[in-house]
Write a protein that holds these residues in place. Structure first.
Motif, mmCIF file in Angstrom:
data_model
loop_
_atom_site.group_PDB
_atom_site.id
_atom_site.type_symbol
_atom_site.label_atom_id
_atom_site.label_comp_id
_atom_site.label_asym_id
_atom_site.label_seq_id
_atom_site.Cartn_x
_atom_site.Cartn_y
_atom_site.Cartn_z
ATOM 1 N N ASP A 46 -17.597 10.561 -11.322
ATOM 2 C CA ASP A 46 -18.552 10.620 -12.416
ATOM 3 C C ASP A 46 -19.764 9.804 -11.977
ATOM 4 O O ASP A 46 -19.638 8.609 -11.717
ATOM 5 C CB ASP A 46 -17.930 10.013 -13.677
ATOM 6 C CG ASP A 46 -18.929 9.810 -14.806
ATOM 7 O OD1 ASP A 46 -20.040 10.376 -14.751
ATOM 8 O OD2 ASP A 46 -18.588 9.073 -15.749
ATOM 9 N N PRO A 47 -20.949 10.406 -11.862
ATOM 10 C CA PRO A 47 -22.124 9.650 -11.418
ATOM 11 C C PRO A 47 -22.426 8.427 -12.287
ATOM 12 O O PRO A 47 -22.999 7.458 -11.809
ATOM 13 C CB PRO A 47 -23.271 10.665 -11.509
ATOM 14 C CG PRO A 47 -22.617 11.992 -11.475
ATOM 15 C CD PRO A 47 -21.268 11.813 -12.101
ATOM 16 N N GLU A 48 -22.010 8.468 -13.551
ATOM 17 C CA GLU A 48 -22.231 7.334 -14.450
ATOM 18 C C GLU A 48 -21.160 6.254 -14.290
ATOM 19 O O GLU A 48 -21.293 5.163 -14.846
ATOM 20 C CB GLU A 48 -22.265 7.811 -15.905
ATOM 21 C CG GLU A 48 -23.324 8.861 -16.191
ATOM 22 C CD GLU A 48 -24.731 8.330 -15.985
ATOM 23 O OE1 GLU A 48 -24.976 7.162 -16.337
ATOM 24 O OE2 GLU A 48 -25.570 9.088 -15.451
ATOM 25 N N GLY A 49 -20.072 6.573 -13.590
ATOM 26 C CA GLY A 49 -19.005 5.604 -13.363
ATOM 27 C C GLY A 49 -18.169 5.270 -14.582
ATOM 28 O O GLY A 49 -17.437 4.284 -14.582
ATOM 29 N N GLU A 50 -18.225 6.101 -15.617
ATOM 30 C CA GLU A 50 -17.511 5.814 -16.860
ATOM 31 C C GLU A 50 -16.189 6.567 -16.991
ATOM 32 O O GLU A 50 -15.268 6.078 -17.625
ATOM 33 C CB GLU A 50 -18.394 6.157 -18.068
ATOM 34 C CG GLU A 50 -19.634 5.290 -18.177
ATOM 35 C CD GLU A 50 -19.304 3.834 -18.438
ATOM 36 O OE1 GLU A 50 -18.367 3.569 -19.213
ATOM 37 O OE2 GLU A 50 -19.978 2.966 -17.851
ATOM 38 N N VAL A 51 -16.123 7.772 -16.437
ATOM 39 C CA VAL A 51 -14.973 8.649 -16.654
ATOM 40 C C VAL A 51 -14.234 8.867 -15.342
ATOM 41 O O VAL A 51 -14.838 9.252 -14.342
ATOM 42 C CB VAL A 51 -15.437 10.013 -17.234
ATOM 43 C CG1 VAL A 51 -14.245 10.945 -17.445
ATOM 44 C CG2 VAL A 51 -16.194 9.806 -18.535
ATOM 45 N N GLY A 52 -12.933 8.619 -15.336
ATOM 46 C CA GLY A 52 -12.105 8.953 -14.192
ATOM 47 C C GLY A 52 -11.778 10.433 -14.246
ATOM 48 O O GLY A 52 -11.433 10.953 -15.313
ATOM 49 N N ILE A 53 -11.910 11.146 -13.129
ATOM 50 C CA ILE A 53 -11.678 12.591 -13.086
ATOM 51 C C ILE A 53 -10.661 12.870 -11.985
ATOM 52 O O ILE A 53 -10.921 12.599 -10.814
ATOM 53 C CB ILE A 53 -12.976 13.358 -12.787
ATOM 54 C CG1 ILE A 53 -14.056 13.025 -13.812
ATOM 55 C CG2 ILE A 53 -12.702 14.864 -12.729
ATOM 56 C CD1 ILE A 53 -15.435 13.531 -13.436
ATOM 57 N N GLU A 54 -9.518 13.410 -12.360
ATOM 58 C CA GLU A 54 -8.470 13.699 -11.388
ATOM 59 C C GLU A 54 -7.952 15.116 -11.583
ATOM 60 O O GLU A 54 -7.661 15.527 -12.703
ATOM 61 C CB GLU A 54 -7.324 12.700 -11.541
ATOM 62 C CG GLU A 54 -6.218 12.880 -10.534
ATOM 63 C CD GLU A 54 -5.150 11.797 -10.605
ATOM 64 O OE1 GLU A 54 -4.317 11.757 -9.687
ATOM 65 O OE2 GLU A 54 -5.133 11.011 -11.571
ATOM 66 N N PHE A 55 -7.850 15.853 -10.491
ATOM 67 C CA PHE A 55 -7.236 17.174 -10.480
ATOM 68 C C PHE A 55 -5.850 16.975 -9.885
ATOM 69 O O PHE A 55 -5.699 16.897 -8.670
ATOM 70 C CB PHE A 55 -8.088 18.152 -9.665
ATOM 71 C CG PHE A 55 -9.393 18.463 -10.327
ATOM 72 C CD1 PHE A 55 -9.536 19.622 -11.076
ATOM 73 C CD2 PHE A 55 -10.462 17.592 -10.222
ATOM 74 C CE1 PHE A 55 -10.733 19.906 -11.704
ATOM 75 C CE2 PHE A 55 -11.666 17.874 -10.850
ATOM 76 C CZ PHE A 55 -11.807 19.027 -11.593
ATOM 77 N N MET A 56 -4.864 16.843 -10.747
ATOM 78 C CA MET A 56 -3.516 16.493 -10.339
ATOM 79 C C MET A 56 -2.646 17.748 -10.253
ATOM 80 O O MET A 56 -2.740 18.638 -11.104
ATOM 81 C CB MET A 56 -2.913 15.531 -11.366
ATOM 82 C CG MET A 56 -1.640 14.887 -10.945
ATOM 83 S SD MET A 56 -0.946 13.743 -12.205
ATOM 84 C CE MET A 56 -2.374 13.051 -12.998
ATOM 85 N N VAL A 57 -1.827 17.820 -9.216
ATOM 86 C CA VAL A 57 -0.837 18.879 -9.106
ATOM 87 C C VAL A 57 0.532 18.207 -9.129
ATOM 88 O O VAL A 57 0.782 17.259 -8.388
ATOM 89 C CB VAL A 57 -1.019 19.704 -7.818
ATOM 90 C CG1 VAL A 57 0.044 20.797 -7.727
ATOM 91 C CG2 VAL A 57 -2.409 20.310 -7.768
#
Length: 195
Positions: A46-57
């Motif tokens: 996240d360019p703002e550094g606020e949200v963790g983003i994970e594509f989990m399998v």
């Protein structure tokens, strides 16, 4: 760049998913509680550094053959207004405190970053290492025009994958969306290694 902490989450990610997956229409019931294991994935920053983003399998071994599920999730420090239907649960992070964990397609930050990935404007990051590009994950876009998120297109992520245990690789994971004008798009994540 997102910082990956070597800490605990209570409940853990797999515990949250084990309770949430059976409530989803695309889950393949086995007659038993899910028995989940990590099978791979990657992150986007996240360019703002606020949200963790994970594509989990994850793979569910509670049935006869393991079934793999692609579960994009986001981690937030506060509830996301209007996304109550996408809440997977909350978890206490050992460094960051209480986190709200969401089904990713309900989170506009994940949707925007996914579109950026298909435009070549975001780089897949290693799932468990800080500041480390994941060269095993590639993305390609299939369709006309350039995908964009400026008008908030709907996002659907194909979540049930082929048997990952026997293959050793997860192959392709797709994401599709429709722009407000009705234009359908399809993108593909390729070469998600089983880990």
């Amino acid at each position: 760049m997102a910082m990956i902490y070597k800490t605990t989450m209570k409940p853990g990610k797999l515990e949250l998913l084990a309770a949430w997956l059976p409530t989803q229409s695309w889950y393949l019931p086995t007659g038993s509680a899910p028995d989940l294991a990590r099978a791979g994935g990657f992150r986007l920053d996240d360019p703002e550094g606020e949200v963790g983003i994970e594509f989990m399998v994850v793979t569910d071994s509670s049935g006869g053959l393991p079934t793999a599920y692609h579960v994009p999730v986001t981690y937030r420090g506060a509830p996301l207004e209007g996304a109550e239907a996408g809440l997977i649960g909350t978890s206490e992070h050992g460094e960051l405190g209480l986190r709200w964990v969401y089904d990713g397609p309900h989170d506009p930050v994940l949707v925007e970053r996914l579109h950026a990935l298909f435009q070549g404007l975001a780089e897949p990051q290693a799932q468990s290492l800080s500041n480390t590009p994941d060269r095993d994950v590639t993305a390609r876009y299939e369709g006309s025009g350039v995908p964009g998120a400026e008008d908030g297109p709907a996002l659907t992520v194909v979540r049930v994958l082929r048997d990952a245990a026997a293959a050793g690789r997860l192959g392709e994971v797709t994401a599709g969306w429709t722009d407000p004008d009705g234009t359908a798009h399809r993108g593909v994540f390729a070469s998600l290694d089983a880990r």
